[in-house]
Design a protein around this motif. Structure first.
Motif, PDB file in Angstrom:
ATOM      1  N   THR A 320       0.828  -1.210   0.000  1.00  0.00           N
ATOM      2  CA  THR A 320       0.000   0.000   0.000  1.00  0.00           C
ATOM      3  C   THR A 320       0.860   1.256   0.000  1.00  0.00           C
ATOM      4  OG1 THR A 320      -1.764  -1.161   1.186  1.00  0.00           O
ATOM      5  CG2 THR A 320      -1.806   1.246   1.246  1.00  0.00           C
ATOM      6  N   GLU A 321       1.866   1.287   0.862  1.00  0.00           N
ATOM      7  CA  GLU A 321       2.750   2.452   0.932  1.00  0.00           C
ATOM      8  C   GLU A 321       3.613   2.585  -0.324  1.00  0.00           C
ATOM      9  OE1 GLU A 321       2.737   4.861   2.969  1.00  0.00           O
ATOM     10  OE2 GLU A 321       1.420   4.064   4.518  1.00  0.00           O
ATOM     11  N   TRP A 322       4.012   1.472  -0.907  1.00  0.00           N
ATOM     12  CA  TRP A 322       4.838   1.494  -2.113  1.00  0.00           C
ATOM     13  C   TRP A 322       4.063   2.103  -3.282  1.00  0.00           C
ATOM     14  CZ3 TRP A 322       7.162  -3.428  -4.893  1.00  0.00           C
ATOM     15  CH2 TRP A 322       8.165  -3.006  -5.772  1.00  0.00           C
ATOM     16  N   ARG A 323       2.812   1.667  -3.421  1.00  0.00           N
ATOM     17  CA  ARG A 323       1.970   2.222  -4.492  1.00  0.00           C
ATOM     18  C   ARG A 323       1.769   3.730  -4.284  1.00  0.00           C
ATOM     19  NH1 ARG A 323      -1.129  -2.539  -3.752  1.00  0.00           N
ATOM     20  NH2 ARG A 323      -2.583  -1.361  -2.458  1.00  0.00           N
ATOM     21  N   ARG A 324       1.524   4.110  -3.045  1.00  0.00           N
ATOM     22  CA  ARG A 324       1.274   5.517  -2.745  1.00  0.00           C
ATOM     23  C   ARG A 324       2.498   6.371  -3.075  1.00  0.00           C
ATOM     24  NH1 ARG A 324      -0.602   5.373   2.743  1.00  0.00           N
ATOM     25  NH2 ARG A 324      -2.598   4.788   1.825  1.00  0.00           N
ATOM     26  N   ALA A 325       3.681   5.853  -2.751  1.00  0.00           N
ATOM     27  CA  ALA A 325       4.896   6.614  -3.035  1.00  0.00           C
ATOM     28  C   ALA A 325       5.123   6.766  -4.541  1.00  0.00           C
ATOM     29  CB  ALA A 325       6.097   5.928  -2.392  1.00  0.00           C
ATOM     30  N   GLU A 327       2.719   6.712  -6.829  1.00  0.00           N
ATOM     31  CA  GLU A 327       1.690   7.634  -7.328  1.00  0.00           C
ATOM     32  C   GLU A 327       2.075   9.088  -7.082  1.00  0.00           C
ATOM     33  OE1 GLU A 327      -1.730   6.292  -5.272  1.00  0.00           O
ATOM     34  OE2 GLU A 327      -2.015   4.500  -6.528  1.00  0.00           O
ATOM     35  N   ASN A 328       2.918   9.308  -6.072  1.00  0.00           N
ATOM     36  CA  ASN A 328       3.378  10.666  -5.764  1.00  0.00           C
ATOM     37  C   ASN A 328       4.612  11.065  -6.572  1.00  0.00           C
ATOM     38  OD1 ASN A 328       1.324  11.115  -3.922  1.00  0.00           O
ATOM     39  ND2 ASN A 328       2.536  10.377  -2.182  1.00  0.00           N
ATOM     40  N   GLY A 329       4.999  10.207  -7.512  1.00  0.00           N
ATOM     41  CA  GLY A 329       6.050  10.588  -8.441  1.00  0.00           C
ATOM     42  C   GLY A 329       7.395   9.954  -8.252  1.00  0.00           C
ATOM     43  N   LEU A 330       7.567   9.117  -7.225  1.00  0.00           N
ATOM     44  CA  LEU A 330       8.856   8.471  -7.015  1.00  0.00           C
ATOM     45  C   LEU A 330       9.007   7.265  -7.931  1.00  0.00           C
ATOM     46  CD1 LEU A 330       9.411   8.443  -3.133  1.00  0.00           C
ATOM     47  CD2 LEU A 330      10.648   9.778  -4.842  1.00  0.00           C
ATOM     48  N   HIS A 331      10.239   6.991  -8.371  1.00  0.00           N
ATOM     49  CA  HIS A 331      10.512   5.780  -9.127  1.00  0.00           C
ATOM     50  C   HIS A 331      10.427   4.573  -8.189  1.00  0.00           C
ATOM     51  CE1 HIS A 331      11.485   7.781 -12.852  1.00  0.00           C
ATOM     52  NE2 HIS A 331      12.316   8.599 -12.212  1.00  0.00           N
ATOM     53  N   GLN A 337      12.091   1.934  -0.877  1.00  0.00           N
ATOM     54  CA  GLN A 337      12.858   2.270   0.318  1.00  0.00           C
ATOM     55  C   GLN A 337      12.061   3.184   1.243  1.00  0.00           C
ATOM     56  OE1 GLN A 337      15.670   0.706   1.080  1.00  0.00           O
ATOM     57  NE2 GLN A 337      15.329  -0.382  -0.850  1.00  0.00           N
ATOM     58  N   LYS A 338      11.356   4.140   0.656  1.00  0.00           N
ATOM     59  CA  LYS A 338      10.536   5.030   1.473  1.00  0.00           C
ATOM     60  C   LYS A 338       9.400   4.266   2.151  1.00  0.00           C
ATOM     61  CE  LYS A 338       7.921   9.363   1.353  1.00  0.00           C
ATOM     62  NZ  LYS A 338       7.478  10.518   0.537  1.00  0.00           N
TER      63      LYS A 338
END
Length: 453
Positions: A320-325, A327-331, A337-338
């Protein structure tokens, strides 16, 4: 109303003022396996009784023995104070604990825990060095010493409050624990709400014992758990981590997880993993399968690691957090990692994750993406990775639970079983034998004419 009077009224309401009736079950009328008592345990019991003190086996070893299990850990309760215990065993005794002071008697690697009889806190309520409670009722210090019968009613469940007297083989019962064991009933001693407030971890112990022993939690014991589950938020994350190990590494993890969810206890251990939050496709099935496999491995005597269990329990929140990151523009790579940092930080607020487990958990997650990159060199590198086996097991769980399409797990199964030629053929079938295209290198062009002097 004075605090002392409030405590006295609570004691009267919960019936703690009355002396419990003793029932003695003589040897021959119970089935405790005396032959399982180790020699060092008997040495401690004999040492204390020879010195003039009372000493009994107590707790889980008696309970387990009476229901047909083989006891492993033997705890001893005695009338001797911690200092007197150390005097009896001066060379191999160490006093530990501040909240609950007790003695460890060592025989090589074996440690036998010896505790002094405890009493109700109202007995020494003015001595804050022995007895202390928080405003919520949480016991901060429990070093009020008492008698055998007082010790019995200070224990948590009736099934854990039986005493074995080694001198004649009798079992002593002050709280009808023997009858509850025969009825497969888990019953809290005293007023349930008060006892849970004293130590909220007792709610986790109720779920653990019910799952381990296949006991029914008595209705009055079960009634306050959901309402009081939030008290687990008062417990330090490090202590809750230790309780998680007991819950999931005892051989009954598959049975205990539904109880933790039912009584709203899971929310305070793994708030990101409960069904109403962690509801992506297959993730709850992954948890159930992982807990089942853990129980099976323990039954077969195989090792298990908390790192893998945490990796499974937190896999859904990580996605869930990976998808969100992303969607916010991170590769993908920095987003992963975030997400890892965010999920582990949130989890650590509830149960700590020591580095010796947190780092392997991170590696298991990171390897999931690399398992699909199957060039010959990468495959050989991956299969040598210390976390490869755990990452492979997580991949199989994801496929079995329906989180991803099957196929990749079978490929890696065949790869591990293959010889070098067969491995090369497997990679060739994917086009993995193609040589990478080399970049053209340009030589530095220097003047062919020597410089004029």
């Amino acid at each position: 109303m004075p605090r002392r009077l409030i405590k006295k009224l609570k004691g009267l309401i919960s019936g703690e003022q009355g002396k419990p009736a003793l029932k003695v079950i003589p040897r021959g009328e119970h089935h405790f396996p005396e032959e399982d008592i180790r020699r060092n345990v008997l040495s401690v019991l004999d040492g204390l009784t020879d010195a003039g003190f009372e000493a009994y086996l107590v707790g889980g070893s008696i309970r387990d023995g009476l229901i047909g299990l083989h006891p492993k850990d033997f705890d001893i309760a005695t009338s001797a104070t911690p200092e007197q215990i150390k005097a009896v065993f001066p060379r191999n005794c160490r006093l530990i604990g501040r909240r609950f002071r007790l003695a460890h008697v060592r025989f090589g690697r074996e440690i036998i825990e010896v505790a002094t009889f405890r009493a109700n806190h109202s007995k020494d309520e003015d001595n804050e060095h022995r007895s202390a409670q928080s405003e919520e009722g949480l016991l901060l210090r429990d070093n009020v010493f008492g008698t055998l019968d007082e010790d019995a009613i200070r224990r948590d469940f009736t099934a854990n409050a039986l005493y074995y007297r080694h001198t004649d083989g009798a079992v002593l019962d002050f709280v009808n624990g023997y009858q509850d064991i025969r009825r497969h009933t888990l019953r809290l001693i005293g007023d349930p709400e008060q006892r849970y407030r004293e130590d909220p971890v007792r709610m986790l112990r109720a779920a653990r014992f019910a799952a381990k022993l296949d006991f029914e939690i008595e209705p009055a014991t079960a009634a306050p758990i959901r309402e009081l589950s939030e008290l687990l938020g008062l417990i330090p994350p490090a202590r809750l981590f230790e309780e998680v190990l007991k819950l999931f590494l005892g051989g009954y993890a598959q049975a205990v997880w539904p109880l933790l969810v039912e009584y709203d206890l899971a929310r305070w251990l793994f708030p990101l993993s409960i069904p109403e939050v962690n509801n992506d496709t297959g993730v709850q099935s992954m948890i159930e399968l992982a807990l089942r496999n853990t129980d099976n491995r323990l039954a077969e005597g195989k090792p298990v690691t908390p790192a893998f269990l945490f990796a499974v329990l937190l896999w859904g929140p990580l996605q869930t957090e990976w998808r969100r990151a992303q969607e916010n523009g991170l590769h993908a790579a920095p987003a992963l990692q975030k997400a890892i940092q965010k999920v582990t930080a949130k989890q650590a607020q509830h149960t700590s994750i020591p580095k010796r487990f947190g780092l392997p958990m991170r590696e298991i997650w990171e390897l999931q993406g690399r398992l699909d990159q199957r060039s010959p060199k990468r495959c050989e590198s991956l299969i040598q990775h210390p976390r490869f086996r755990a990452a492979y097991d997580l991949l199989l769980l994801r496929e079995e639970a329906g989180e991803i399409e099957p196929g990749l797990g079978d490929w890696w199964t065949r790869y591990q079983e293959a010889d070098s030629d067969e491995r090369a053929a497997l990679c060739q079938g994917l086009g993995g034998n193609k040589k990478p295209r080399r970049r053209r290198r340009y030589k530095n062009r220097r003047s062919s004419n020597p410089s004029n002097s």
